[in-house]
Scaffold this active site. Structure first.
Site, PDB file in Angstrom:
ATOM      1  N   SER A   1       8.107   0.510   9.003  1.00 14.29           N
ATOM      2  CA  SER A   1       8.326  -0.938   8.915  1.00 14.29           C
ATOM      3  C   SER A   1       7.414  -1.647   7.934  1.00 14.29           C
ATOM      4  CB  SER A   1       8.171  -1.571  10.303  1.00 14.29           C
ATOM      5  OG  SER A   1       9.137  -1.053  11.189  1.00 14.29           O
TER       6      SER A   1
ATOM      7  N   SER B   1      10.848  -3.230  10.339  1.00 10.29           N
ATOM      8  CA  SER B   1      11.007  -4.420  11.156  1.00 10.29           C
ATOM      9  C   SER B   1      10.235  -5.621  10.610  1.00 10.29           C
ATOM     10  CB  SER B   1      10.536  -4.114  12.589  1.00 10.29           C
ATOM     11  OG  SER B   1       9.151  -3.746  12.614  1.00 10.29           O
TER      12      SER B   1
ATOM     13  N   LYS C   1       3.285 -11.193  10.831  1.00  8.24           N
ATOM     14  CA  LYS C   1       4.442 -10.742  11.603  1.00  8.24           C
ATOM     15  C   LYS C   1       4.355 -11.245  13.033  1.00  8.24           C
ATOM     16  CE  LYS C   1       6.919  -6.390  12.586  1.00  8.24           C
ATOM     17  NZ  LYS C   1       6.901  -4.922  12.318  1.00  8.24           N
TER      18      LYS C   1
END
Length: 553
Positions: free
Chosen positions: A155, A131, A57
């Site tokens: 997330s 996210s 990420k």
């Protein structure tokens, strides 16, 4: 290893999802790292993750790549990997690149990014969830084997549920967060995605900061699962309540016992994460930088994210103290409610919105997504999100939540869920056709032969082996019913099919004659140029047999 890397880059080109990535490493650079890993293995090193491809990420440091947190203006170049990345690399994993996210890890939708909305792996009209959107989709599409995300409000679980994969959210502090751009530093967790639970567990074992502490012995007997009364779940998408009940029944069938729990303290705490003073910690993390970009009129800021962060600027300190007191009381009630339960089973989210629904109501839809996930880190609990089934052709996921450091216990319980899903096939995967053994090797079994709704057209593609392309045109676009088979297979098998799916084929939702929707193979419209329209035959087998009396659409 080299063949796996080349397949990954071919897959990247085939799926044509540039929004997954923020920075993708050059293929020759990744291959050079793979050769170094292979040399270490050949020299006798034990590297359990040798050759596994890893996506990271974009708010987690990877040496040699910029860390942006989804905001190009924020970019900096770390001198070293974040410890969690370094540990996976030390075990042999190879980083492919950094992935897109809801900017500054603020959101559960996967659309709040200047790099574009990350579309769902199964149906691009739906959100991927955030996210950690890019990381989850990279795993679901078979580009990488493992991916790192973060989880503050859910997330590391919401995108797992929406894309039919596993998401492990460890106990706070079990995995280091150094080298991670904070969202809410006091409750952030680094998480891992994989297509199967054993793969995720193996990766997590290399990410942790030591062994789990000893827990008090649990009384003997079956696993004890807490579930809320149906009315406490609130409004769920159509078919989701039934899918949740089916997951409960799977655990009961596997020998677990089930008892009711009051969900109120969990949902009240969930609302506090954004509606209360705790959101002020997001301003502490990046607020001054966001203010600066607003003053400069920067186009790099997502307006929804900017609004959330700047509104937290004026929250008074006394509200934060009051909210801490209220949270402590809610946590006491929640843990008392869990009592001797080994885990709380919940749907990961109340529903799965489309991109259009999020665009129409970005804050309202996001708030709904966190109804079951927001409280987990506030209460210092562990969680695992796993696929449970499919509803209307899209994955349905559940999560198991338990007290801190019950991570292994939750994984054991999650392993009892052996979800099945279905897939509709119309061509080379039909019984007797060349790719049918691919289904059989995944443990699939034929459920029934049927037809699609009269909303599709079928084309013969110039592929090896020959296969048709199914495209939805609607009944007013000259659509017809096409012969189809519906197969049942393990949920992880569907993920493996998706991972190996060559372009121009795509996995989407196929409507059957009875109105039911199941996942199925569709075709990109661009591939139909110059392809023979064989709709009039009513199916692929009839076309191959040269049916002398083809049916008309």
């Amino acid at each position: 290893m080299l063949s796996r890397i080349r397949a990954a880059y071919a897959r990247i080109e085939a799926v044509d999802r540039p929004e997954i990535w923020i920075d993708l490493r050059p293929e020759d650079e990744v291959e050079a790292e793979a050769r170094a890993v292979a040399a270490r293995v050949a020299a006798g090193e034990h590297l359990p993750l040798a050759g596994r491809l890893l996506a990271v990420k974009g708010n987690i440091d990877v040496a040699g790549l910029p860390t942006t947190a989804g905001c190009p203006a924020y970019a900096y170049r770390p001198e070293a990997d974040a410890p969690v990345v370094a540990r996976l690399r030390a075990a042999g994993a190879i980083v492919l690149g950094t992935t897109n996210l809801d900017q500054f890890a603020t959101g559960l939708v996967g659309t709040r990014s200047p790099h574009g909305a990350v579309r769902n792996a199964y149906d691009p009209e739906y959100i991927s969830g955030g996210s950690s959107s890019g990381s989850a989709v990279a795993v679901a599409l078979g580009i990488v084997d493992l991916a790192l995300g973060t989880d503050t409000a859910g997330s590391g679980r919401v995108p797992a549920a929406f894309n039919g994969i596993v998401g492990l959210k460890p106990t706070r502090g079990l995995v280091p967060t150094a080298g991670v751009v904070p969202a809410c530093a006091s409750i952030d967790c680094v998480t891992v995605f994989a297509r199967t639970l054993p793969e995720a567990e193996q990766a997590l074992s290399h990410m942790t900061s030591g062994t789990l502490p000893s827990l008090p012995g649990r009384p003997p007997g079956p696993w004890r699962i807490a579930v809320p009364a149906r009315e406490q779940l609130g409004e769920l998408d159509e078919g989701w309540a039934e899918a949740y009940e089916a997951a409960i029944e799977q655990l009961v069938t596997a020998g677990a016992s089930v008892r009711e729990i009051d969900l109120t303290p969990f949902t009240e705490a969930a609302a506090m994460l954004y509606e209360g003073a705790f959101v002020a910690e997001r301003y502490t993390a990046v607020g001054s930088f966001v203010d600066k970009l607003i003053e400069e009129g920067s186009a790099d800021l997502d307006p929804t994210v900017a609004g959330i962060i700047t509104r937290a600027r004026g929250i008074p300190a006394h509200q934060l103290y009051a909210d801490h007191d209220r949270l402590a009381a809610l946590r006491t009630r929640a843990l008392a409610g869990l009592a001797d339960a080994d885990a709380l089973l919940l749907p990961t989210t109340p529903g799965h919105p489309t991109l259009a629904e999020v665009a129409a109501d970005p804050l309202g839809v996001n708030a709904r997504m966190g109804r079951f996930t927001n409280s987990t880190n506030l209460f210092d609990l562990a969680a695992v999100a796993v696929p449970a089934s499919e509803v209307s052709g899209l994955p349905f996921g559940v999560m198991l939540i338990g007290p801190a450091f019950t991570d292994e216990r939750l994984a054991r319980i999650a392993g009892l869920l052996r979800p099945e899903t279905r897939i509709a096939v119309v061509g080379a995967h039909l019984t007797g056709q060349p790719l049918n053994p691919q289904l059989l090797s995944l443990g699939a079994r034929l459920e029934r032969t049927t037809t699609t709704a009269d909303a599709y057209r079928l084309h013969a593609l110039a592929t090896t082996p020959p296969k048709p392309g199914l495209v939805r045109v609607g009944p007013d676009g000259g659509g017809a019913a096409i012969e189809a088979e519906v197969w049942r297979l393990p949920a992880e098998g569907l993920g493996r099919l998706l991972a190996a799916l060559p372009r121009p084929m795509a996995l989407g939702s196929v409507e059957l004659a009875d109105g039911e929707r199941v996942p199925g193979f569709l075709c990109e419209p661009a591939a139909l140029v110059d392809a023979e329209d064989i709709t009039s035959y009513g199916g692929w087998r009839a076309y191959l047999q040269g049916d002398p009396a083809p049916r008309q659409p």
